[in-house]
Design an enzyme around this catalytic site. Sequence first.
Site, PDB file in Angstrom:
ATOM      1  N   LYS A  66       1.074  -1.298   0.353  1.00 25.18           N
ATOM      2  CA  LYS A  66       0.681   0.208  -0.248  1.00 25.18           C
ATOM      3  C   LYS A  66       0.756   0.960  -0.261  1.00 25.18           C
ATOM      4  CE  LYS A  66      -1.821  -1.697   3.803  1.00 25.18           C
ATOM      5  NZ  LYS A  66      -1.532  -2.766   3.695  1.00 25.18           N
ATOM      6  N   THR A  67       1.460   1.384   1.114  1.00 24.54           N
ATOM      7  CA  THR A  67       3.032   2.838   0.845  1.00 24.54           C
ATOM      8  C   THR A  67       3.578   2.724  -0.289  1.00 24.54           C
ATOM      9  OG1 THR A  67       2.735   1.833   3.433  1.00 24.54           O
ATOM     10  CG2 THR A  67       4.874   3.009   2.001  1.00 24.54           C
ATOM     11  N   ASP A 111      -1.602   7.111   6.026  1.00 28.89           N
ATOM     12  CA  ASP A 111      -1.841   5.742   6.423  1.00 28.89           C
ATOM     13  C   ASP A 111      -2.575   5.400   7.753  1.00 28.89           C
ATOM     14  OD1 ASP A 111      -0.767   3.466   6.230  1.00 28.89           O
ATOM     15  OD2 ASP A 111       1.101   3.238   7.291  1.00 28.89           O
ATOM     16  N   THR A 160      -5.870  -1.069   6.735  1.00 33.75           N
ATOM     17  CA  THR A 160      -5.783  -2.350   6.518  1.00 33.75           C
ATOM     18  C   THR A 160      -7.536  -3.215   7.003  1.00 33.75           C
ATOM     19  OG1 THR A 160      -5.227  -2.614   9.052  1.00 33.75           O
ATOM     20  CG2 THR A 160      -4.264  -3.222   7.501  1.00 33.75           C
ATOM     21  N   ARG A 219       7.186  -7.880   2.376  1.00 32.99           N
ATOM     22  CA  ARG A 219       7.369  -7.464   3.640  1.00 32.99           C
ATOM     23  C   ARG A 219       8.211  -8.758   3.937  1.00 32.99           C
ATOM     24  NH1 ARG A 219       3.951  -3.920   7.139  1.00 32.99           N
ATOM     25  NH2 ARG A 219       5.308  -2.778   5.238  1.00 32.99           N
TER      26      ARG A 219
END
Length: 346
Positions: A66-67, A111, A160, A219
Amino acid sequence: MARETVIDGGSGPGEDPERDLRPKRIDEMVGQQQVIARLRIAIDAARERGDALGHVLLDGPPGLGKTTFATCIPREMDVGLQMTSGAILKAPRDLVPYLTNADEHSVLFIDEIHRIPKIVEEYLYTAMEDFRVDIILGEGINARTHNLWIKPFTLIGATTRSGMLSGPLRDRFLIREHLGFYSESELTEIVLRTASQLKVEILEHAADEIARRSRGTPRIANNRLRWVRDYAQTKADGIVTQDVTNAALAMLGIDVTGMDPLDRDYLKTIIHVFEGGPVGIEALAHTMNTSKDTLEDEVEPFLLRNGFVVRSPRGRMATAKTYEHLQLPAPESELADGDEQRSLFG
Ligand code: ADP
């Protein structure tokens, strides 16, 4: 035009270990092809018209990009980026500087947008829709509300928990994309890409093994690669082979499915303490002495997707696959067939 990224929350240069690994352009991103194809159309069209890109909402479990999307999109648009988090926007006054500082067509990334309080959310409505904010000047009886026009900007929200966003906020996002887990071959590509950035020598089988054990999440794949690299450096000759990978991951308690000790603790708690379930998330979190958010964001999506747990209206339940994986005898009961059916069909 393109301006230095403004990062809130104190991440100075070198403090974000992921920053250097993050793809810089959308073309460098692996997977999420349909999301990328749709974003490309919206970006190209907005650029051609000379407009700001419509507001974008990205949702999905942590670590799926997402980032990364939020940092790549402004580069594609050739505009500036401001970053903040829903967790620190406690009142409208915390949001005002971002809105009034926003350059024409630039991106404001929030975020964890599900964490903004209602009062900040309502303040965002007119900013997103009319590019207008109300600010209060003066104090006490001299206080006056002023209408201020702000420059057209793009809000990118990441969450999320899209289910926690209110309908009116969700509706103000023109583009809504869900990021799903990555395939093993996509993760292998990410591991190889990261290895070359970190200048780690890695064999293809070892990259496959890390990918297989990374729960569909870039990640996690990158973090596990870094651990295996350290292990290879200190316990072997620095080359990441499959044997080195197996030994390094075993030392972290990561099994062949990618489960780590927290995942197994979660499953064993359901089985040993709650007799296989159903059990509510609050009771599980309390018993495990961990936060409900950690379980919901980081543990459950993977276990649910892989059928190690099912969610029913009465709570979480272990499945036959869980008992088999943990090599525990399955109870005589029918393992809540009815609940499994209900969870399949809502
Ligand atoms: P999120 O914001 O969803 O938690 P991030 O965007 O921070 O996830 O991604 C975590 C890390 O995973 C990034 O540092 C990046 O290196 C890697 N990553 C995420 N998505 C991709 C992708 N599509 N291709 C390559 N690497 C990715």
